[in-house]
Design a protein around this motif. Structure first.
Motif, PDB file in Angstrom:
ATOM      1  N   LEU A 223      62.981  41.724  14.565  1.00  8.45           N
ATOM      2  CA  LEU A 223      61.739  42.490  14.438  1.00  8.45           C
ATOM      3  C   LEU A 223      60.916  42.360  15.722  1.00  8.45           C
ATOM      4  O   LEU A 223      60.326  43.316  16.199  1.00  8.45           O
ATOM      5  N   TYR A 224      60.908  41.157  16.285  1.00 10.02           N
ATOM      6  CA  TYR A 224      60.184  40.872  17.528  1.00 10.02           C
ATOM      7  C   TYR A 224      60.656  41.814  18.639  1.00 10.02           C
ATOM      8  O   TYR A 224      59.865  42.496  19.275  1.00 10.02           O
ATOM      9  N   GLN A 225      61.975  41.850  18.858  1.00 11.06           N
ATOM     10  CA  GLN A 225      62.559  42.721  19.883  1.00 11.06           C
ATOM     11  C   GLN A 225      62.174  44.177  19.643  1.00 11.06           C
ATOM     12  O   GLN A 225      61.763  44.893  20.544  1.00 11.06           O
ATOM     13  N   GLU A 226      62.329  44.570  18.377  1.00 10.01           N
ATOM     14  CA  GLU A 226      62.099  45.954  18.004  1.00 10.01           C
ATOM     15  C   GLU A 226      60.633  46.357  18.213  1.00 10.01           C
ATOM     16  O   GLU A 226      60.338  47.394  18.795  1.00 10.01           O
ATOM     17  N   VAL A 227      59.737  45.504  17.741  1.00  8.69           N
ATOM     18  CA  VAL A 227      58.297  45.799  17.814  1.00  8.69           C
ATOM     19  C   VAL A 227      57.823  45.824  19.268  1.00  8.69           C
ATOM     20  O   VAL A 227      57.092  46.717  19.678  1.00  8.69           O
ATOM     21  N   ILE A 228      58.254  44.838  20.057  1.00 12.94           N
ATOM     22  CA  ILE A 228      57.830  44.777  21.455  1.00 12.94           C
ATOM     23  C   ILE A 228      58.321  46.013  22.218  1.00 12.94           C
ATOM     24  O   ILE A 228      57.556  46.652  22.940  1.00 12.94           O
TER      25      ILE A 228
ATOM     26  N   ASP B  11      59.340  48.992  21.029  1.00 14.82           N
ATOM     27  CA  ASP B  11      58.763  50.220  20.491  1.00 14.82           C
ATOM     28  C   ASP B  11      57.309  50.400  20.922  1.00 14.82           C
ATOM     29  O   ASP B  11      56.937  51.426  21.489  1.00 14.82           O
ATOM     30  N   HIS B  12      56.487  49.372  20.686  1.00 16.01           N
ATOM     31  CA  HIS B  12      55.051  49.506  20.955  1.00 16.01           C
ATOM     32  C   HIS B  12      54.721  49.452  22.439  1.00 16.01           C
ATOM     33  O   HIS B  12      53.674  49.904  22.858  1.00 16.01           O
ATOM     34  N   ASN B  13      55.627  48.889  23.241  1.00 15.84           N
ATOM     35  CA  ASN B  13      55.403  48.881  24.673  1.00 15.84           C
ATOM     36  C   ASN B  13      55.721  50.257  25.245  1.00 15.84           C
ATOM     37  O   ASN B  13      55.028  50.752  26.136  1.00 15.84           O
ATOM     38  N   LYS B  14      56.752  50.873  24.707  1.00 17.83           N
ATOM     39  CA  LYS B  14      57.173  52.188  25.179  1.00 17.83           C
ATOM     40  C   LYS B  14      56.178  53.261  24.741  1.00 17.83           C
ATOM     41  O   LYS B  14      55.804  54.126  25.517  1.00 17.83           O
ATOM     42  N   SER B  15      55.783  53.194  23.480  1.00 18.37           N
ATOM     43  CA  SER B  15      54.820  54.186  22.989  1.00 18.37           C
ATOM     44  C   SER B  15      53.702  53.509  22.235  1.00 18.37           C
ATOM     45  O   SER B  15      53.701  53.438  21.008  1.00 18.37           O
ATOM     46  N   PRO B  16      52.742  52.922  22.998  1.00 21.97           N
ATOM     47  CA  PRO B  16      51.629  52.212  22.367  1.00 21.97           C
ATOM     48  C   PRO B  16      50.781  53.133  21.489  1.00 21.97           C
ATOM     49  O   PRO B  16      50.500  54.258  21.879  1.00 21.97           O
ATOM     50  N   ARG B  17      50.412  52.636  20.307  1.00 23.13           N
ATOM     51  CA  ARG B  17      49.574  53.402  19.389  1.00 23.13           C
ATOM     52  C   ARG B  17      48.104  53.249  19.802  1.00 23.13           C
ATOM     53  O   ARG B  17      47.703  52.199  20.286  1.00 23.13           O
ATOM     54  N   ASN B  18      47.345  54.275  19.540  1.00 16.70           N
ATOM     55  CA  ASN B  18      45.896  54.229  19.803  1.00 16.70           C
ATOM     56  C   ASN B  18      45.565  53.864  21.240  1.00 16.70           C
ATOM     57  O   ASN B  18      44.632  53.120  21.513  1.00 16.70           O
ATOM     58  N   PHE B  19      46.363  54.382  22.157  1.00 11.50           N
ATOM     59  CA  PHE B  19      46.173  54.070  23.570  1.00 11.50           C
ATOM     60  C   PHE B  19      45.297  55.134  24.232  1.00 11.50           C
ATOM     61  O   PHE B  19      45.546  56.315  24.084  1.00 11.50           O
ATOM     62  N   GLY B  20      44.276  54.682  24.938  1.00 12.11           N
ATOM     63  CA  GLY B  20      43.390  55.599  25.647  1.00 12.11           C
ATOM     64  C   GLY B  20      41.939  55.302  25.344  1.00 12.11           C
ATOM     65  O   GLY B  20      41.625  54.426  24.539  1.00 12.11           O
ATOM     66  N   ARG B  21      41.056  56.032  25.982  1.00 14.70           N
ATOM     67  CA  ARG B  21      39.623  55.797  25.797  1.00 14.70           C
ATOM     68  C   ARG B  21      39.143  56.365  24.471  1.00 14.70           C
ATOM     69  O   ARG B  21      39.825  57.180  23.860  1.00 14.70           O
ATOM     70  N   MET B  22      37.950  55.947  24.102  1.00  8.41           N
ATOM     71  CA  MET B  22      37.309  56.513  22.911  1.00  8.41           C
ATOM     72  C   MET B  22      35.902  56.925  23.312  1.00  8.41           C
ATOM     73  O   MET B  22      35.108  56.094  23.752  1.00  8.41           O
ATOM     74  N   ALA B  23      35.611  58.205  23.165  1.00  9.98           N
ATOM     75  CA  ALA B  23      34.324  58.726  23.617  1.00  9.98           C
ATOM     76  C   ALA B  23      33.178  58.263  22.724  1.00  9.98           C
ATOM     77  O   ALA B  23      32.076  58.013  23.194  1.00  9.98           O
ATOM     78  N   ASP B  24      33.436  58.135  21.415  1.00  9.16           N
ATOM     79  CA  ASP B  24      32.348  57.818  20.493  1.00  9.16           C
ATOM     80  C   ASP B  24      32.414  56.371  19.989  1.00  9.16           C
ATOM     81  O   ASP B  24      32.012  56.080  18.864  1.00  9.16           O
TER      82      ASP B  24
ATOM     83  N   ALA C 159      56.025  39.564  13.612  1.00 10.14           N
ATOM     84  CA  ALA C 159      57.062  39.584  14.651  1.00 10.14           C
ATOM     85  C   ALA C 159      56.663  38.736  15.855  1.00 10.14           C
ATOM     86  O   ALA C 159      57.513  38.171  16.539  1.00 10.14           O
ATOM     87  N   PHE C 160      55.350  38.643  16.096  1.00 14.61           N
ATOM     88  CA  PHE C 160      54.879  37.912  17.270  1.00 14.61           C
ATOM     89  C   PHE C 160      54.983  36.395  17.120  1.00 14.61           C
ATOM     90  O   PHE C 160      54.659  35.653  18.040  1.00 14.61           O
ATOM     91  N   SER C 161      55.428  35.946  15.965  1.00 12.66           N
ATOM     92  CA  SER C 161      55.621  34.505  15.779  1.00 12.66           C
ATOM     93  C   SER C 161      56.606  33.965  16.821  1.00 12.66           C
ATOM     94  O   SER C 161      56.584  32.784  17.140  1.00 12.66           O
ATOM     95  N   GLY C 162      57.458  34.850  17.362  1.00 15.59           N
ATOM     96  CA  GLY C 162      58.420  34.441  18.381  1.00 15.59           C
ATOM     97  C   GLY C 162      57.770  33.836  19.616  1.00 15.59           C
ATOM     98  O   GLY C 162      58.387  33.020  20.303  1.00 15.59           O
ATOM     99  N   VAL C 163      56.524  34.198  19.906  1.00 18.55           N
ATOM    100  CA  VAL C 163      55.880  33.677  21.107  1.00 18.55           C
ATOM    101  C   VAL C 163      55.445  32.220  20.952  1.00 18.55           C
ATOM    102  O   VAL C 163      55.116  31.573  21.938  1.00 18.55           O
TER     103      VAL C 163
END
Ligand code: ZN
Length: 152
Positions: free
Chosen positions: A7-12, A14-27, A115-119
């Motif tokens: 899960l660690y490999q998969e999550v890192i 996936d989320h590194n390649k296409s991070p969710r909620n990435f970018g500025r927020m105007a409000d 998944a981050f328990s691996g760190v």
């Protein structure tokens, strides 16, 4: 533990390649910068609070794969939660990544965050994994960092 490792490999990846909620927020109602000089991770976390509810979270910046994936998973995990729920999640996450708690006992609560328990095996990476959370924490605590779209 091998399921978590996968899960660690998969999550890192996936989320590194296409991070969710990435970018500025105007409000955004809160905006806090987080910096991990040990690794060079540097992010800005935006939060839009409505009362006690985290209506939206976004982040932008750069850093290593772990820090970026962690920020991405964090943003998805806390959206729609209350401040207290987010802080509780942070506490469990922190226990798991520092190896204080058994990740298997928190899998249900943490989901992909487990998944981050691996760190926990790599103390230097714990700061990468928790940076976005510490930044979110200050954003939730802060009473003065109100972002104006007229500034910046
Ligand atoms: Zn890092």
């Amino acid at each position: 533990m091998s399921a978590l490792r996968e899960l660690y490999q998969e999550v890192i990846l996936d989320h590194n390649k296409s991070p969710r909620n990435f970018g500025r927020m105007a409000d955004a109602t809160r905006k806090v910068e987080g910096y991990n000089p040990l690794c060079g991770d540097h992010y800005t976390v935006y939060v839009r609070l409505e009362g006690d509810i985290i209506k939206d979270v976004r982040f932008e910046g750069t850093g290593c794969a772990i820090s970026k994936a962690s920020a991405s998973v964090m943003s998805a995990a806390v959206k729609g939660k209350t401040k207290a729920e987010a802080e509780m999640l942070f506490r469990s996450f922190h226990k798991v990544v520092t190896g204080v708690a058994d990740p298997m006992k928190h899998v249900e609560e943490l989901g992909k965050l487990a998944a981050f328990s691996g760190v926990s095996e790599f103390p230097a990476r714990v700061k990468c994994a928790t940076l976005a959370w510490h930044t979110l924490h200050s954003a939730l605590e802060s009473k003065t960092t109100v972002v104006s779209t007229e500034k910046d």
